[in-house]
Scaffold this motif. Structure first.
Motif, PDB file in Angstrom:
ATOM      1  N   VAL A  57       0.861  -1.091  -0.061  1.00 51.80           N
ATOM      2  CA  VAL A  57       0.177  -0.070  -0.443  1.00 51.80           C
ATOM      3  C   VAL A  57       0.737   0.898   0.005  1.00 51.80           C
ATOM      4  N   TYR A  58       1.999   1.419   0.704  1.00 46.20           N
ATOM      5  CA  TYR A  58       2.859   2.476   0.834  1.00 46.20           C
ATOM      6  C   TYR A  58       3.860   2.767  -0.443  1.00 46.20           C
ATOM      7  N   MET A  59       3.952   1.205  -0.845  1.00 48.30           N
ATOM      8  CA  MET A  59       4.170   1.700  -2.379  1.00 48.30           C
ATOM      9  C   MET A  59       3.532   2.553  -3.459  1.00 48.30           C
ATOM     10  N   GLU A  60       2.383   2.048  -3.582  1.00 46.39           N
ATOM     11  CA  GLU A  60       1.297   2.042  -4.297  1.00 46.39           C
ATOM     12  C   GLU A  60       1.288   3.659  -4.474  1.00 46.39           C
ATOM     13  N   GLN A  61       1.011   3.731  -3.305  1.00 42.59           N
ATOM     14  CA  GLN A  61      -0.618   5.435  -2.444  1.00 42.59           C
ATOM     15  C   GLN A  61       0.566   6.164  -1.831  1.00 42.59           C
ATOM     16  N   ILE A  62       2.163   5.898  -1.572  1.00 44.41           N
ATOM     17  CA  ILE A  62       2.530   7.401  -1.292  1.00 44.41           C
ATOM     18  C   ILE A  62       3.211   8.238  -2.341  1.00 44.41           C
ATOM     19  N   GLU A  63       2.331   9.281  -2.130  1.00 47.95           N
ATOM     20  CA  GLU A  63       3.083  10.139  -3.525  1.00 47.95           C
ATOM     21  C   GLU A  63       2.653  11.707  -3.486  1.00 47.95           C
ATOM     22  N   ASN A  64       4.351  11.803  -3.001  1.00 50.46           N
ATOM     23  CA  ASN A  64       3.967  13.187  -2.182  1.00 50.46           C
ATOM     24  C   ASN A  64       6.206  13.717  -3.398  1.00 50.46           C
ATOM     25  N   PRO A  65       6.363  14.265  -3.484  1.00 50.00           N
ATOM     26  CA  PRO A  65       7.339  14.190  -4.190  1.00 50.00           C
ATOM     27  C   PRO A  65       8.890  14.716  -3.119  1.00 50.00           C
ATOM     28  N   PRO A  97       1.896  -6.647  11.777  1.00 48.71           N
ATOM     29  CA  PRO A  97       1.087  -6.663  11.538  1.00 48.71           C
ATOM     30  C   PRO A  97      -0.316  -6.381  12.023  1.00 48.71           C
ATOM     31  N   LEU A  98      -0.704  -5.908  13.033  1.00 52.34           N
ATOM     32  CA  LEU A  98      -1.570  -4.802  14.019  1.00 52.34           C
ATOM     33  C   LEU A  98      -2.559  -4.376  13.543  1.00 52.34           C
ATOM     34  N   LEU A  99      -1.629  -3.254  12.431  1.00 53.43           N
ATOM     35  CA  LEU A  99      -2.412  -1.827  11.647  1.00 53.43           C
ATOM     36  C   LEU A  99      -3.383  -2.405  11.051  1.00 53.43           C
ATOM     37  N   GLU A 100      -4.998  -1.509  11.442  1.00 51.73           N
ATOM     38  CA  GLU A 100      -5.766  -1.925  10.446  1.00 51.73           C
ATOM     39  C   GLU A 100      -5.977  -0.830   9.437  1.00 51.73           C
ATOM     40  N   ASP A 101      -6.402  -1.908   8.425  1.00 56.12           N
ATOM     41  CA  ASP A 101      -6.285  -0.407   7.397  1.00 56.12           C
ATOM     42  C   ASP A 101      -6.585   0.653   6.761  1.00 56.12           C
ATOM     43  N   HIS A 102      -7.447   1.206   7.821  1.00 51.39           N
ATOM     44  CA  HIS A 102      -7.548   3.066   7.684  1.00 51.39           C
ATOM     45  C   HIS A 102      -6.987   3.504   8.318  1.00 51.39           C
ATOM     46  N   GLU A 103      -5.527   2.770   9.658  1.00 54.26           N
ATOM     47  CA  GLU A 103      -4.795   3.196   9.978  1.00 54.26           C
ATOM     48  C   GLU A 103      -2.955   3.156   9.409  1.00 54.26           C
ATOM     49  N   VAL A 104      -3.023   2.575   8.001  1.00 57.14           N
ATOM     50  CA  VAL A 104      -2.358   2.826   6.759  1.00 57.14           C
ATOM     51  C   VAL A 104      -3.336   3.468   5.742  1.00 57.14           C
ATOM     52  N   GLN A 105      -4.312   3.945   6.002  1.00 57.11           N
ATOM     53  CA  GLN A 105      -4.453   5.010   4.787  1.00 57.11           C
ATOM     54  C   GLN A 105      -4.270   6.484   5.234  1.00 57.11           C
ATOM     55  N   GLU A 106      -4.558   6.558   6.716  1.00 54.27           N
ATOM     56  CA  GLU A 106      -4.566   7.472   7.822  1.00 54.27           C
ATOM     57  C   GLU A 106      -3.154   8.396   7.462  1.00 54.27           C
ATOM     58  N   ILE A 107      -2.008   7.330   7.608  1.00 56.20           N
ATOM     59  CA  ILE A 107      -0.579   7.472   6.865  1.00 56.20           C
ATOM     60  C   ILE A 107      -0.269   7.927   6.209  1.00 56.20           C
ATOM     61  N   VAL A 108      -0.965   7.036   4.883  1.00 58.51           N
ATOM     62  CA  VAL A 108      -0.224   7.238   3.612  1.00 58.51           C
ATOM     63  C   VAL A 108      -1.054   8.827   3.435  1.00 58.51           C
ATOM     64  N   ILE A 109      -2.525   8.942   3.770  1.00 57.58           N
ATOM     65  CA  ILE A 109      -3.319  10.646   3.166  1.00 57.58           C
ATOM     66  C   ILE A 109      -2.325  11.332   4.395  1.00 57.58           C
ATOM     67  N   ALA A 110      -1.382  11.406   5.772  1.00 60.13           N
ATOM     68  CA  ALA A 110      -1.276  12.159   5.851  1.00 60.13           C
ATOM     69  C   ALA A 110       0.458  12.531   5.207  1.00 60.13           C
ATOM     70  N   ILE A 111       0.701  11.469   4.807  1.00 61.94           N
ATOM     71  CA  ILE A 111       2.415  11.563   3.945  1.00 61.94           C
ATOM     72  C   ILE A 111       2.153  12.713   3.238  1.00 61.94           C
ATOM     73  N   ASN A 112       1.199  11.967   2.256  1.00 59.87           N
ATOM     74  CA  ASN A 112       1.135  13.317   0.954  1.00 59.87           C
ATOM     75  C   ASN A 112       0.038  14.360   1.159  1.00 59.87           C
ATOM     76  N   GLU A 113      -0.098  14.498   2.138  1.00 59.17           N
ATOM     77  CA  GLU A 113      -0.695  15.823   2.811  1.00 59.17           C
ATOM     78  C   GLU A 113       1.056  16.976   3.188  1.00 59.17           C
TER      79      GLU A 113
END
Length: 357
Positions: free
Chosen positions: A253-261, A339-355
């Protein structure tokens, strides 16, 4: 970490009761069981439990010297990009680290080839859980150079051919520090190998150099796997593959969705042959970025802030320069990837990085 370990509370309580019932507190059946199970898991004939991962690698090198396979004061090629324990294991064995820079994250055949004539052996390091490429091992073998593996971060990783971490090279050293993919509830380590002569010598070396209860025919150390920790490790070994699959899913998910220059991801092949012990990203504004994530409730780590060759402990290397290693250590941030990270937590991390801006 508490939540990860809490999954095993009942099993661990039963292990403690079993140990108390057995009344054997050094060695014994729990250690033998783990050594057999972990050797089978790694695809090797032998596993020797040790007190920690640093001891495991030190004992491998000392045993090889005792067997006459490595010379006194051997020169050992080692990647500059590693934790200081890799360097310390070499000096503790009375040998000399010969640091080399890495390509992307790891040593490569081209790097090894440049330095091969000046070294007696090689220590490959599976940094972040990513396995050193097979061609490094093949090249070392073809050129009759012993190669050993610091596998302290790659528990369970597999090559494209299905070979497990721990089954490559002359011998491999594992750490079971509590934060590892396979972690104990304290310090613990192990050596895996297919070389019976090395296995026998390493076991003697780890037990004072004894040949029998009262006879010591060489100078050894006291570094044995505790039976309680061995039981804890066996409890967790059953879950290692599944946990690693979850880590890899998060990393994908990180590899595919993190998009921050401003954020540089690991190389495109990072997910291959990797246990995903750490998911690293790299950026110039590290401190500012880490503070930003902390404000969003996201905890990060660094692997590692200062490379071994810049530590005061190794002043003899302080004037050396390894540009790629220094870049990695200066810019690396480890994202949550357990391995205990929930999907919504992973998405929150991705969103935070992209913002982040």
């Amino acid at each position: 970490m508490k939540a990860l370990q809490r999954r095993f509370s009942q099993r661990d309580s039963e292990a403690l009761q079993e140990l108390q019932d057995l009344g054997i507190y050094i060695g014994g059946e729990p250690v033998t069981r783990f050594e057999m199970d972990y050797a089978q898991y790694c695809g090797t004939q032998f596993c020797i439990g040790t007190g920690n991962g640093l001891d495991a690698l030190t004992i491998i090198l000392r045993a090889e010297k005792q067997l006459g396979r490595l010379p006194e004061n051997a020169r050992i090629l080692v990647p500059a990009h590693t934790y200081i324990a890799t360097f310390l294991s070499i000096t503790e064995a009375g040998m000399h680290p010969i640091p080399v820079d890495v390509h992307h994250l790891l040593i490569t055949k081209d790097v090894v080839e440049k330095h091969l004539e000046n070294v007696d052996a090689i220590v490959a390091v599976d940094i972040y859980g990513k396995l050193v490429d097979d061609e490094v091992y093949a090249f070392a073998k073809a050129n009759h150079k012993p190669i050993y593996t610091d596998a302290a971060q790659s528990h369970g990783a597999k090559t494209s051919n299905g070979d497990r971490s721990g089954s490559r090279g002359m011998a491999s050293a594992f750490s079971f520090y509590p934060t590892k993919n396979l972690g104990a509830l304290g310090d613990a380590g192990a050596i895996t190998t297919n070389d019976e002569e090395l296995a026998v010598m390493a076991r003697r070396m780890a037990n004072y150099g004894r040949t029998s209860r009262f006879v010591n025919d060489m100078k050894g150390v006291n570094s044995r796997l505790d039976p309680l920790q061995a039981s804890f490790l066996n409890n967790r070994l059953l879950f290692l593959d599944n946990d690693n699959k979850k880590r890899k899913k998060i990393a994908q998910v990180y590899m595919e969705q993190i998009e921050n220059p401003k954020v540089k991801l690991p190389p495109a092949d990072f997910l291959e042959s990797n246990s995903i012990h750490v998911f690293p990203i790299f950026l110039e504004e590290r401190d500012q970025f880490v503070a930003y994530l902390e404000d969003r409730g996201i905890q990060t780590n660094r692997h590692y802030a200062i490379p071994p060759h810049q530590q005061l402990a190794f002043k003899e290397f302080n004037d050396m320069s390894f540009p790629q290693t220094e870049y990695l250590h200066d810019s690396e941030v480890s994202l949550p990837c357990h391995p205990l990270l929930e999907d919504h937590e992973v998405q929150e991390i991705v969103i935070a990085i992209n913002e982040y801006s």
